[in-house]
Design an enzyme around this catalytic site. Structure first.
Site, short mmCIF file in Angstrom:
data_model
loop_
_atom_site.label_atom_id
_atom_site.label_comp_id
_atom_site.label_asym_id
_atom_site.label_seq_id
_atom_site.Cartn_x
_atom_site.Cartn_y
_atom_site.Cartn_z
CE1 TYR A 216 -4.41 -1.03 -0.25
CE2 TYR A 216 -3.39 -2.98 0.71
CZ TYR A 216 -4.44 -2.38 0.05
OH TYR A 216 -5.52 -3.13 -0.33
CD GLU B 241 -6.95 -5.84 0.74
OE1 GLU B 241 -5.71 -5.86 0.95
OE2 GLU B 241 -7.48 -5.10 -0.11
NE ARG C 174 -4.36 -13.35 -17.54
CZ ARG C 174 -3.13 -12.82 -17.48
NH1 ARG C 174 -2.53 -12.69 -16.30
NH2 ARG C 174 -2.51 -12.43 -18.57
CD GLN C 175 -8.48 -12.49 -9.57
OE1 GLN C 175 -8.97 -11.70 -10.35
NE2 GLN C 175 -8.09 -12.14 -8.36
CE1 TYR C 176 -9.26 -18.40 -16.84
CE2 TYR C 176 -7.39 -19.04 -15.47
CZ TYR C 176 -7.89 -18.56 -16.67
OH TYR C 176 -7.03 -18.23 -17.70
N PRO D 126 -11.47 -6.49 -14.53
CG PRO D 126 -9.69 -5.10 -15.03
CD PRO D 126 -10.35 -6.36 -15.48
#
Length: 405
Positions: A95, A137, A206-208, A400
Site C-alpha cells: 500500500y 483484507e 489469472r482468476q477463474y 476489472p
C-alpha cells in the site's frame, strides 16, 4: 480521523478526477511499474494494455474521493476489491508503494492544480483509505488460512483430469499435491492460478470461477481459450492451459475468494442468465439450489453462438432433470443446421426484454447474470425495464469492474 479541512480539499477534487481520473491512473501504473517491475508478476498486463485496469482504478479513486467523509459507503466495493487482492496476495507492504506513485501521478497530470495543500490532503486521505482496505483484507486472509482445509498463499495442485467441454472451453480438475483436505467455498467464488509461461518475462496470475459445486475432493475451473481480437492478443494463460498443461502437471492456486455468491437465505425465485463462459459461476449455484433448496424455483438461461460453443450443456440438463422446480432455456445466436434438426435451442438470436418478461413471472425474482460486457449491459437494461428492483440484480465482471449503465 481526517480533519474537515482535508475532507473538504479531497472532495473539491472530485470534478477534476471525473475528467482526469484515467489519465492519472495510466500515469500511476507507468511510474510504478518503471520503478517496481517486480509488481508485473501480479498485475494482468492485458488489462493494462487495453485500458481496463486504469479505468477500473480511476472509478475506485473517484468513489473514494466522493465518499471520503463516509468511507462506510464504499465498503461493498472495498470488500469486492479486497477479495481480489487477497487472491492475488496483495499485502499491507504494497500500500505505501501504491500511495507514493498515486500522489506522483496526481502531481504529474494536474501539474499546477495539484498544489502542496492538495497533495498533502490526498496523502492523508489515501492513508485512511488504505487502512480500510488493509483491515478488511486482514480478516479475509485470516478466514482463508484458518478455514478447514484452508491455506495461506499459493498451494500446489495437480491436474487430475482435463476435459474438453466445447470447441473453445476446457475443464481442469485440480487436486492438492499434498493429498490434504481443501477448503469449501461459496457457489460463485473463484481461485487465482499462477503459471510461468515460457517466453513471458513475468509470472502470470489469472482468476477463474469454480465451475462445480463444493465436494471436498477437487476444484474445477472451466477455461475459455481467449483468441486475439482487435487490439487484444491471444490470452496468455488460457492458451497456455489449453495447449501446455496436461494431466499430472502441477499448478499453484490461492484459496477460493469472491463476493459474487448465491444468497441461500432467500427463498424467492432465482434466475441465472449467462453468456458464453459467463455460466461458470452459475453451475455450482444451480447445483446448490437443487440440493439445498429443492423447493426454490430456479431458471437457467444460457446464450452461446451455437452447440459447438456450448459447454456443460448435458451437466446442466442433468441437474434440471433431477428437480421439479428448475427449468432451463438455451439461446443460440447462430444455430447450425444440426442445432435446428435436433431442436437444440429455445430461442434464436439474442436474449431480449420481451422474451425475458415472459420468463420473469414475479418482480421479486433474484436475477444473476454474467458474460461479455455488451451482453451484460443488454441484460441489465432488460431486467430493469421489466421492473426487477436494483437490490435483486446481481452480476459479476470477468476482469476489472466495468460500467453497465
Amino acid at each position: 480521523m481526517l480533519s474537515q479541512k482535508t475532507i473538504d480539499i479531497v472532495k473539491s477534487t472530485v470534478p477534476v478526477l471525473e475528467v482526469h481520473g484515467e489519465a492519472i491512473t495510466r500515469c500511476f501504473y507507468k511510474l510504478m511499474f518503471t520503478d517496481h517491475p517486480e509488481l508485473l508478476n501480479v498485475f494482468n498486463q492485458t488489462n493494462q494494455k487495453v485500458g481496463q485496469q486504469p479505468k477500473a482504478l480511476a472509478a475506485s479513486v473517484y468513489a473514494a474521493a466522493k465518499h471520503i467523509d463516509n468511507l462506510e459507503a464504499i465498503l461493498p466495493v472495498v470488500k469486492q476489491i479486497g477479495h481480489k487482492h487477497r487472491s492475488l496476495e496483495i499485502k499491507p507492504e504494497h500500500y505505501p508503494i501504491v500511495g507514493k506513485y498515486l500522489l506522483l501521478a496526481i502531481k504529474e497530470v494536474l501539474q499546477d492544480a495539484a498544489t502542496d495543500e492538495v497533495i498533502e490532503a490526498w496523502g492523508e486521505a489515501y492513508g485512511a483509505i488504505a487502512d480500510v482496505f488493509i483491515s478488511v483484507e486482514a480478516n479475509m486472509y485470516k478466514e482463508a488460512t484458518t478455514a478447514v482445509g484452508g491455506w495461506e498463499g499459493f498451494r500446489k495442485f495437480i491436474l487430475a483430469r482435463k476435459e474438453e467441454e466445447s470447441d473453445v472451453i476446457t475443464s481442469f480438475y485440480l487436486k492438492p499435491e499434498d493429498g490434504q483436505s481443501i477448503s469449501t467455498f461459496a457457489p460463485g467464488q473463484y481461485i487465482s492460478i499462477k503459471v510461468n509461461v515460457p517466453g513471458e518475462e513475468y509470472t502470470s496470475i489469472r482468476q477463474y470461477s469454480l465451475s462445480d459445486a463444493p465436494n471436498g475432493d477437487y476444484y474445477r475451473i472451466s477455461v475459455k481459450r481467449e483468441s486475439a481480437k482487435e487490439e487484444i492478443p491471444d490470452g496468455v494463460v488460457s492458451t497456455y492451459l489449453h495447449d501446455h498443461v496436461h494431466e499430472g502437471d502441477v499448478v499453484e492456486i490461492t484459496a477460493p475468494a469472491g463476493d459474487f455468491t448465491l444468497d441461500t437465505t432467500k427463498e424467492t425465485p432465482v434466475l441465472f442468465i449467462s453468456g458464453g463462459i459467463g455460466q461458470t459461476p452459475f453451475i455450482p449455484m444451480l447445483k446448490t439450489v437443487a440440493k439445498e433448496q429443492p423447493e426454490r424455483k430456479a431458471t437457467f438461461i444460457h446464450a452461446a453462438i451455437n452447440n459447438h460453443f456450448h459447454a456443460l450443456k448435458d451437466e446442466v440438463a442433468e441437474v434440471v432433470a433431477s428437480s421439479d422446480n428448475i427449468t432451463n432455456y438455451v439461446c443460440y445466436e447462430h444455430p447450425t443446421e444440426a442445432d435446428r434438426a435436433n431442436q437444440a435451442f429455445d430461442k434464436e438470436g439474442y436474449i431480449n426484454t420481451e422474451w425475458l418478461a415472459e420468463l420473469i413471472t414475479t418482480k421479486e425474482t433474484d436475477v444473476y447474470f454474467c458474460g461479455p460486457l455488451p451482453f451484460m449491459k443488454a441484460i441489465n437494461q432488460a431486467v430493469k425495464e421489466i421492473g426487477v428492483p436494483t437490490e435483486n440484480i446481481h452480476f459479476e465482471f470477468f476482469g476489472p469492474a466495468g460500467e453497465l449503465e
